[in-house]
Design a protein around this motif. Sequence first.
Motif, PDB file in Angstrom:
ATOM      1  N   ARG A 134      -4.199  19.033  -1.044  1.00 32.81           N
ATOM      2  CA  ARG A 134      -5.208  20.199  -1.452  1.00 32.81           C
ATOM      3  C   ARG A 134      -5.386  18.480  -1.980  1.00 32.81           C
ATOM      4  O   ARG A 134      -6.790  18.108  -2.814  1.00 32.81           O
ATOM      5  CB  ARG A 134      -5.095  20.571  -2.714  1.00 32.81           C
ATOM      6  N   TYR A 135      -4.902  17.784  -2.877  1.00 31.08           N
ATOM      7  CA  TYR A 135      -5.182  16.016  -3.150  1.00 31.08           C
ATOM      8  C   TYR A 135      -4.353  15.435  -2.783  1.00 31.08           C
ATOM      9  O   TYR A 135      -3.641  15.615  -1.751  1.00 31.08           O
ATOM     10  CB  TYR A 135      -3.688  16.428  -5.186  1.00 31.08           C
ATOM     11  N   LEU A 136      -4.319  13.475  -2.460  1.00 33.27           N
ATOM     12  CA  LEU A 136      -4.510  12.321  -1.788  1.00 33.27           C
ATOM     13  C   LEU A 136      -5.227  11.405  -2.413  1.00 33.27           C
ATOM     14  O   LEU A 136      -5.824  11.311  -3.043  1.00 33.27           O
ATOM     15  CB  LEU A 136      -5.220  12.788  -0.299  1.00 33.27           C
ATOM     16  N   TRP A 137      -4.017  10.319  -2.580  1.00 33.06           N
ATOM     17  CA  TRP A 137      -4.321   9.578  -2.702  1.00 33.06           C
ATOM     18  C   TRP A 137      -4.058   7.890  -2.111  1.00 33.06           C
ATOM     19  O   TRP A 137      -3.148   8.690  -1.929  1.00 33.06           O
ATOM     20  CB  TRP A 137      -3.581   9.227  -4.318  1.00 33.06           C
ATOM     21  N   ILE A 138      -4.865   6.938  -1.716  1.00 30.24           N
ATOM     22  CA  ILE A 138      -4.283   5.751  -1.142  1.00 30.24           C
ATOM     23  C   ILE A 138      -4.663   4.722  -2.376  1.00 30.24           C
ATOM     24  O   ILE A 138      -5.452   4.631  -2.669  1.00 30.24           O
ATOM     25  CB  ILE A 138      -5.421   5.427   0.233  1.00 30.24           C
ATOM     26  N   LEU A 139      -3.575   4.143  -2.812  1.00 30.48           N
ATOM     27  CA  LEU A 139      -3.153   3.394  -3.159  1.00 30.48           C
ATOM     28  C   LEU A 139      -2.887   1.388  -3.007  1.00 30.48           C
ATOM     29  O   LEU A 139      -2.441   1.811  -1.730  1.00 30.48           O
ATOM     30  CB  LEU A 139      -2.204   3.367  -4.338  1.00 30.48           C
ATOM     31  N   TRP A 173       1.231  -0.975  -0.217  1.00 29.30           N
ATOM     32  CA  TRP A 173       0.395   0.209   0.200  1.00 29.30           C
ATOM     33  C   TRP A 173       1.118   1.251  -0.092  1.00 29.30           C
ATOM     34  O   TRP A 173       2.429   1.476   0.387  1.00 29.30           O
ATOM     35  CB  TRP A 173      -0.870  -0.155   1.169  1.00 29.30           C
ATOM     36  N   SER A 174       0.387   2.793  -0.670  1.00 34.72           N
ATOM     37  CA  SER A 174       1.356   3.701  -0.624  1.00 34.72           C
ATOM     38  C   SER A 174      -0.143   4.326  -0.113  1.00 34.72           C
ATOM     39  O   SER A 174      -1.334   4.756  -0.931  1.00 34.72           O
ATOM     40  CB  SER A 174       1.448   3.891  -2.097  1.00 34.72           C
ATOM     41  N   ILE A 175       0.285   5.752   0.297  1.00 35.58           N
ATOM     42  CA  ILE A 175      -0.579   7.268   0.517  1.00 35.58           C
ATOM     43  C   ILE A 175       0.518   7.876   0.576  1.00 35.58           C
ATOM     44  O   ILE A 175       1.723   8.313   0.071  1.00 35.58           O
ATOM     45  CB  ILE A 175      -0.932   7.458   2.131  1.00 35.58           C
ATOM     46  N   VAL A 176      -0.071   8.839  -1.022  1.00 35.28           N
ATOM     47  CA  VAL A 176       0.118  10.061  -1.596  1.00 35.28           C
ATOM     48  C   VAL A 176      -0.354  11.442  -1.210  1.00 35.28           C
ATOM     49  O   VAL A 176      -1.545  10.924  -1.635  1.00 35.28           O
ATOM     50  CB  VAL A 176       0.268   9.318  -2.986  1.00 35.28           C
ATOM     51  N   GLY A 177       0.560  12.705  -1.895  1.00 35.76           N
ATOM     52  CA  GLY A 177       0.266  13.469  -0.900  1.00 35.76           C
ATOM     53  C   GLY A 177       0.937  14.624  -2.533  1.00 35.76           C
ATOM     54  O   GLY A 177       1.683  13.991  -2.655  1.00 35.76           O
ATOM     55  N   GLU A 178       1.010  15.528  -1.967  1.00 30.54           N
ATOM     56  CA  GLU A 178       1.820  17.083  -2.535  1.00 30.54           C
ATOM     57  C   GLU A 178       1.733  17.907  -1.382  1.00 30.54           C
ATOM     58  O   GLU A 178       0.777  18.042   0.248  1.00 30.54           O
ATOM     59  CB  GLU A 178       0.813  16.993  -4.404  1.00 30.54           C
ATOM     60  N   PRO A 179       2.556  18.581  -1.063  1.00 31.29           N
ATOM     61  CA  PRO A 179       2.644  20.263  -0.228  1.00 31.29           C
ATOM     62  C   PRO A 179       1.447  20.248   0.117  1.00 31.29           C
ATOM     63  O   PRO A 179       0.730  21.401   1.258  1.00 31.29           O
ATOM     64  CB  PRO A 179       3.139  20.619  -0.704  1.00 31.29           C
ATOM     65  N   GLU A 193      -9.420   0.196   5.530  1.00 33.05           N
ATOM     66  CA  GLU A 193      -9.679   0.891   7.256  1.00 33.05           C
ATOM     67  C   GLU A 193      -8.600   1.975   7.714  1.00 33.05           C
ATOM     68  O   GLU A 193      -8.330   2.774   8.349  1.00 33.05           O
ATOM     69  CB  GLU A 193     -10.864   0.859   8.380  1.00 33.05           C
ATOM     70  N   GLN A 194      -7.684   1.290   8.005  1.00 35.53           N
ATOM     71  CA  GLN A 194      -6.513   1.085   8.594  1.00 35.53           C
ATOM     72  C   GLN A 194      -5.391   2.483   7.983  1.00 35.53           C
ATOM     73  O   GLN A 194      -5.248   3.504   8.525  1.00 35.53           O
ATOM     74  CB  GLN A 194      -5.452   0.064   8.467  1.00 35.53           C
ATOM     75  N   GLN A 237      -5.164  10.320   7.741  1.00 35.40           N
ATOM     76  CA  GLN A 237      -6.083  11.139   9.267  1.00 35.40           C
ATOM     77  C   GLN A 237      -5.541  10.855  10.377  1.00 35.40           C
ATOM     78  O   GLN A 237      -4.887  12.406  10.913  1.00 35.40           O
ATOM     79  CB  GLN A 237      -7.518  10.356  10.094  1.00 35.40           C
ATOM     80  N   GLU A 238      -4.580  10.218  10.936  1.00 39.54           N
ATOM     81  CA  GLU A 238      -3.145  10.754  11.739  1.00 39.54           C
ATOM     82  C   GLU A 238      -2.666  11.396  11.275  1.00 39.54           C
ATOM     83  O   GLU A 238      -1.729  12.349  11.996  1.00 39.54           O
ATOM     84  CB  GLU A 238      -3.357   9.263  11.786  1.00 39.54           C
ATOM     85  N   MET A 239      -2.247  11.355  10.021  1.00 37.95           N
ATOM     86  CA  MET A 239      -1.138  12.565   9.145  1.00 37.95           C
ATOM     87  C   MET A 239      -2.078  14.238   8.961  1.00 37.95           C
ATOM     88  O   MET A 239      -1.717  14.721   8.103  1.00 37.95           O
ATOM     89  CB  MET A 239      -1.164  11.849   7.660  1.00 37.95           C
ATOM     90  N   GLY A 240      -3.028  14.359   9.851  1.00 35.37           N
ATOM     91  CA  GLY A 240      -3.849  15.520   8.968  1.00 35.37           C
ATOM     92  C   GLY A 240      -4.725  15.267   8.066  1.00 35.37           C
ATOM     93  O   GLY A 240      -5.136  16.738   7.837  1.00 35.37           O
ATOM     94  N   TYR A 241      -5.042  13.857   7.513  1.00 30.01           N
ATOM     95  CA  TYR A 241      -6.457  14.624   6.223  1.00 30.01           C
ATOM     96  C   TYR A 241      -7.179  14.546   6.675  1.00 30.01           C
ATOM     97  O   TYR A 241      -7.769  13.958   7.929  1.00 30.01           O
ATOM     98  CB  TYR A 241      -5.437  13.407   5.648  1.00 30.01           C
ATOM     99  N   ASP A 242      -8.455  15.501   6.148  1.00 26.47           N
ATOM    100  CA  ASP A 242      -9.875  15.411   6.619  1.00 26.47           C
ATOM    101  C   ASP A 242     -10.102  14.211   5.709  1.00 26.47           C
ATOM    102  O   ASP A 242     -10.758  14.519   4.161  1.00 26.47           O
ATOM    103  CB  ASP A 242     -10.283  17.110   6.443  1.00 26.47           C
TER     104      ASP A 242
END
Length: 182
Positions: A144-149, A135-141, A161-162, A168-173
Amino acid sequence: MRKAVLAGGVLGTTILMAATALVLRRRPVGNKSVPEPAKPVDVKRYMGRWYEQFRYEAWFEKDLDAVTADYGLNDDGTVTVVNRGRKGGPGGRIKQSIGNAKIEDTATNAKLKVAFVRPFYGDYWVLDHGDEYQWSIVGEPSGRYLWILTRETNPNPDLLEQLKNRAQEMGYDLSSLRNTQH
């Protein structure tokens, strides 16, 4: 000479209008304090197919499902990126974008710049990933963008769910998170 100046003015105005349109359709910030990537990335292990499970909806992915991202390492160290999705559901019409990425942070390999339309590059940060690259969680500074792969099309619901909890722990709404259907 006058026609050349007029054409240049029209072109400049067109570019300014296009840039304004892009800025106006930027999505809201889902994370006001995007963290630095949690760990380094082994680029060779990151290559291959990923299945998008969740994302913040973006204009370039609007209404797409069955979204995949294929990464291939080039001889020069850049990465070919092929994104595919289906418009209108998993059985819909295929939409594809091909781009190129370059590694920006060679100390961790977790920060890349990706271009689908050159010379315009966007940030692509591998914020976290599974130890086995499952798995991978991808974003940018900008947040505005978030991908969970994931590597699997339909992974275990407990894993999904994890991953949402980790984002969410990383601060994403999570209220803006869109579930990608496969």
